[in-house]
Design an enzyme around this catalytic site. Structure first.
Site, PDB file in Angstrom:
ATOM      1  N   TYR A  89       0.831  -1.283  -0.034  1.00  0.00           N
ATOM      2  CA  TYR A  89      -0.019   0.025   0.133  1.00  0.00           C
ATOM      3  C   TYR A  89       0.927   1.281  -0.166  1.00  0.00           C
ATOM      4  O   TYR A  89       1.874   1.152   0.502  1.00  0.00           O
ATOM      5  CB  TYR A  89      -0.943   0.031   1.221  1.00  0.00           C
ATOM      6  CG  TYR A  89      -0.440   0.615   2.627  1.00  0.00           C
ATOM      7  CD1 TYR A  89      -0.646   2.040   2.554  1.00  0.00           C
ATOM      8  CD2 TYR A  89       0.070   0.174   3.448  1.00  0.00           C
ATOM      9  CE1 TYR A  89      -0.355   2.870   3.690  1.00  0.00           C
ATOM     10  CE2 TYR A  89       0.510   0.877   4.703  1.00  0.00           C
ATOM     11  CZ  TYR A  89       0.348   2.272   4.737  1.00  0.00           C
ATOM     12  OH  TYR A  89       0.664   2.829   5.810  1.00  0.00           O
TER      13      TYR A  89
ATOM     14  N   PHE B   6      -2.779   0.978  12.622  1.00  0.00           N
ATOM     15  CA  PHE B   6      -3.109  -0.260  12.410  1.00  0.00           C
ATOM     16  C   PHE B   6      -1.561  -0.716  11.824  1.00  0.00           C
ATOM     17  O   PHE B   6      -1.000  -1.856  12.068  1.00  0.00           O
ATOM     18  CB  PHE B   6      -3.830   0.094  11.003  1.00  0.00           C
ATOM     19  CG  PHE B   6      -3.759  -1.425  10.095  1.00  0.00           C
ATOM     20  CD1 PHE B   6      -4.572  -2.584  10.541  1.00  0.00           C
ATOM     21  CD2 PHE B   6      -2.780  -1.466   8.952  1.00  0.00           C
ATOM     22  CE1 PHE B   6      -4.635  -3.449   9.499  1.00  0.00           C
ATOM     23  CE2 PHE B   6      -2.873  -2.525   8.172  1.00  0.00           C
ATOM     24  CZ  PHE B   6      -3.595  -3.753   8.435  1.00  0.00           C
ATOM     25  N   ASP B   7      -0.688   0.153  10.997  1.00  0.00           N
ATOM     26  CA  ASP B   7       0.689   0.068  10.780  1.00  0.00           C
ATOM     27  C   ASP B   7       1.521  -0.468  11.911  1.00  0.00           C
ATOM     28  O   ASP B   7       2.398  -1.495  11.950  1.00  0.00           O
ATOM     29  CB  ASP B   7       1.385   1.045  10.281  1.00  0.00           C
ATOM     30  CG  ASP B   7       0.738   1.615   8.841  1.00  0.00           C
ATOM     31  OD1 ASP B   7      -0.640   1.816   8.970  1.00  0.00           O
ATOM     32  OD2 ASP B   7       1.189   2.052   7.834  1.00  0.00           O
ATOM     33  N   THR B   8       1.486   0.252  13.056  1.00  0.00           N
ATOM     34  CA  THR B   8       2.355  -0.096  14.285  1.00  0.00           C
ATOM     35  C   THR B   8       2.027  -1.243  14.776  1.00  0.00           C
ATOM     36  O   THR B   8       3.014  -1.927  15.145  1.00  0.00           O
ATOM     37  CB  THR B   8       2.186   1.115  15.123  1.00  0.00           C
ATOM     38  OG1 THR B   8       2.723   2.331  14.624  1.00  0.00           O
ATOM     39  CG2 THR B   8       3.219   0.869  16.339  1.00  0.00           C
TER      40      THR B   8
END
Length: 407
Positions: free
Chosen positions: A106, A198-200
Site C-alpha cells: 500500500y 494499524f501499521d504500528t
C-alpha cells in the site's frame, strides 16, 4: 495452528497479479486520478511482473467514488472497493484480506514516497527473503523534505515505540509497506486497530513473532495539503501503545501461528548444534577473560569474577538462543535468560562442589590433581549445560529442528 511454511521465491507465471498495490482514500477527488495514472505508468515501465492497483475508498462523500469507478472501468489494472466506514486500517484490512495476489502493498495517494523505491520494497518478498517490507524515512540513506513540526513528531513517536515496546524497526508510520499474502492471512486477524495505529500494531506483532522485516530507505516529500488530525492521531497512537504494552506484558498476543516451520532452521541437527554450542562457549570464555582482566583492578578479584561470569552467562544464553537453537524474536527471551542463569548456577555448583569434595577427601592434593578435577568437572558441566539448554531452556527449538530434519 500449523506454522507458516518456508519462504520460497514466487513464480513468474502466477495466475493472479503478483503484486496488489492498495491506495486507501477518503475525499481525494483532486489527487486520485493523477496519482493512479502516475503509479500505473511507473509499474508498467519498471515492474517485471503482473500487478493490480486497488483503490480502497473509505466512505468518501465527494466525487472520489465516481472517479475510482471510472478508472476501474477504463484501466484493466485498476479496481476499486467501497467501504461504508472510515479508517485507513479498516481499508487495508479489507482490501488485503480479499486479494489473491501473493504480495500485498500500500502507499498513500499523495505519493509522498518516491516510486523508485517500490521495486526494492517488494523484491525481498518476491524472492522469499523477507515477510514484510517497510519504507523508512529515518534510516541512513533516506532523503526527507518536511517541516520541523512533523519531523519532531515522527522521531519522538518512533523513539517512544523503541523505549516502551522495544521495537527494532525504525519507522512505523511511513505510508509505504508490503507483506506476503501467506503472512497477511495469519497476521491481519490479530490486528485490532482500524485507524492510523494499524501499521504500528501489525509491525509489533510481526516482530514479536520473529518474522523478517526488511527496511528500505526512501525519498519522501511532505504533502502540505495533508488533512491528518495530528493531535487526535497522536492520542489514538498513545492508547494503542498502552494497549499493546498490556497485551505483551500479559503474554496474550497469539503469535504462534505466525512462526515459520523452517524459518532459520537448526542446521545440521545434533552435531551442528554441538559445534555451534562449542564455538559460542569458546567466544564466551575469551570474553570472560577480557572482562575479568578489565574489571579486576577496580573491583577486586571476587567482584570482577562475579560480574564477568554474570555478563558472559547472559551473553552466552542469548547467543545460544539465536545461533545454536535458531530462535528469533523477543517472545520468551526473559524466561530463557532466567532458565539460562539457573543452568549456569547448576554448572557452577558442579565445578565448585567437585573441588570442595576433592579438598575434603584429599586435603593435600597437588595442584595438578586440582586442575584435572576442574577440567573433568567443567567438561561434565558443559555437557550438562548443553543438554539442559536443548531439553529444558529451548525445547521448542529442539522439536522444530527434529521436524525440519524429518521434512
Amino acid at each position: 495452528m500449523t506454522p507458516l511454511p518456508l519462504r520460497t521465491p514466487l513464480s513468474v507465471h502466477h495466475r493472479e497479479p503478483v503484486l496488489d498495490v492498495v491506495v486507501p482514500v477518503f475525499n481525494e477527488e483532486t489527487d486520485l486520478e493523477p496519482s493512479v495514472l502516475r503509479l500505473r505508468a511507473h509499474l508498467r515501465e519498471t515492474f517485471p511482473y503482473s500487478f493490480r492497483i486497488t483503490v480502497a475508498d473509505n466512505a468518501s462523500t465527494d466525487a472520489t467514488p465516481l472517479i475510482a469507478a471510472r478508472l476501474a472501468a477504463e484501466l484493466p489494472e485498476v479496481q476499486w472497493v467501497r467501504l461504508s466506514e472510515k479508517g485507513r486500517g479498516r481499508a487495508l484490512h479489507s482490501a488485503w484480506s480479499s486479494s489473491r495476489a501473493p504480495v500485498l502493498a500500500y502507499l498513500d495517494v499523495d505519493l509522498s514516497t518516491d516510486l523508485t523505491a517500490l521495486l526494492p520494497l517488494v523484491a525481498p518478498l518476491i524472492s522469499g527473503h523477507s515477510d514484510i517490507a517497510i519504507g523508512t524515512r529515518l534510516a541512513r540513506g533516506s532523503r526527507v523534505v518536511r517541516g520541523p513540526k512533523r519531523e519532531v513528531i515522527s522521531r519522538c513517536y518512533n523513539a517512544l515505540l523503541r523505549s516502551t515496546l522495544a521495537v527494532g524497526f525504525s519507522d512505523a508510520q511511513c505510508g509505504f509497506k508490503a507483506v506476503r499474502r501467506d503472512v497477511a492471512e495469519r497476521l491481519l486477524p490479530l490486528v485490532k486497530d482500524s485507524e492510523w495505529f494499524f501499521d504500528t500494531e501489525m509491525l509489533v506483532i510481526a516482530e514479536r513473532a520473529g518474522l523478517r522485516i526488511h527496511e528500505v530507505p526512501v525519498d519522501w516529500v511532505d504533502d502540505p495539503d495533508s488533512r491528518v488530525d495530528i493531535w487526535a492521531t497522536a492520542m489514538a497512537d498513545l492508547r494503542g501503545i498502552a494497549r499493546l504494552g498490556r497485551e505483551l506484558g500479559r503474554g496474550t498476543l497469539p503469535t504462534t501461528g505466525l512462526r515459520r516451520s523452517a524459518a532459520d532452521p537448526v542446521r545440521g541437527g545434533l552435531v551442528g548444534q554441538l559445534l555451534r554450542f562449542a564455538a559460542v562457549g569458546a567466544v564466551s570464555t575469551i570474553g570472560y577473560v577480557l572482562l575479568y582482566t578489565t574489571l579486576r583492578p577496580a573491583c577486586g578479584p571476587q567482584t570482577a569474577n562475579a560480574l564477568a561470569l554474570l555478563a558472559c552467562a547472559l551473553a552466552n544464553t542469548a547467543a545460544n538462543r539465536r545461533l545454536t537453537f535458531g530462535l528469533r524474536g523477543r517472545d520468551g527471551a526473559l524466561r530463557h535468560q532466567a532458565k539460562g542463569l539457573l543452568v549456569f548456577a547448576i554448572g557452577l555448583a558442579l565445578t565448585s562442589g567437585s573441588l570442595a569434595a576433592l579438598h575434603h577427601a584429599a586435603p593435600r592434593a597437588s595442584h595438578g590433581t586440582e586442575v584435572g578435577v576442574l577440567i573433568a568437572a567443567n567438561l561434565a558441566a558443559t555437557l550438562l549445560r548443553f543438554l539442559l539448554l536443548r531439553a529444558w531452556v529451548f525445547p521448542t527449538a529442539r522439536r522444530r529442528g527434529t521436524g525440519d530434519a524429518t521434512a
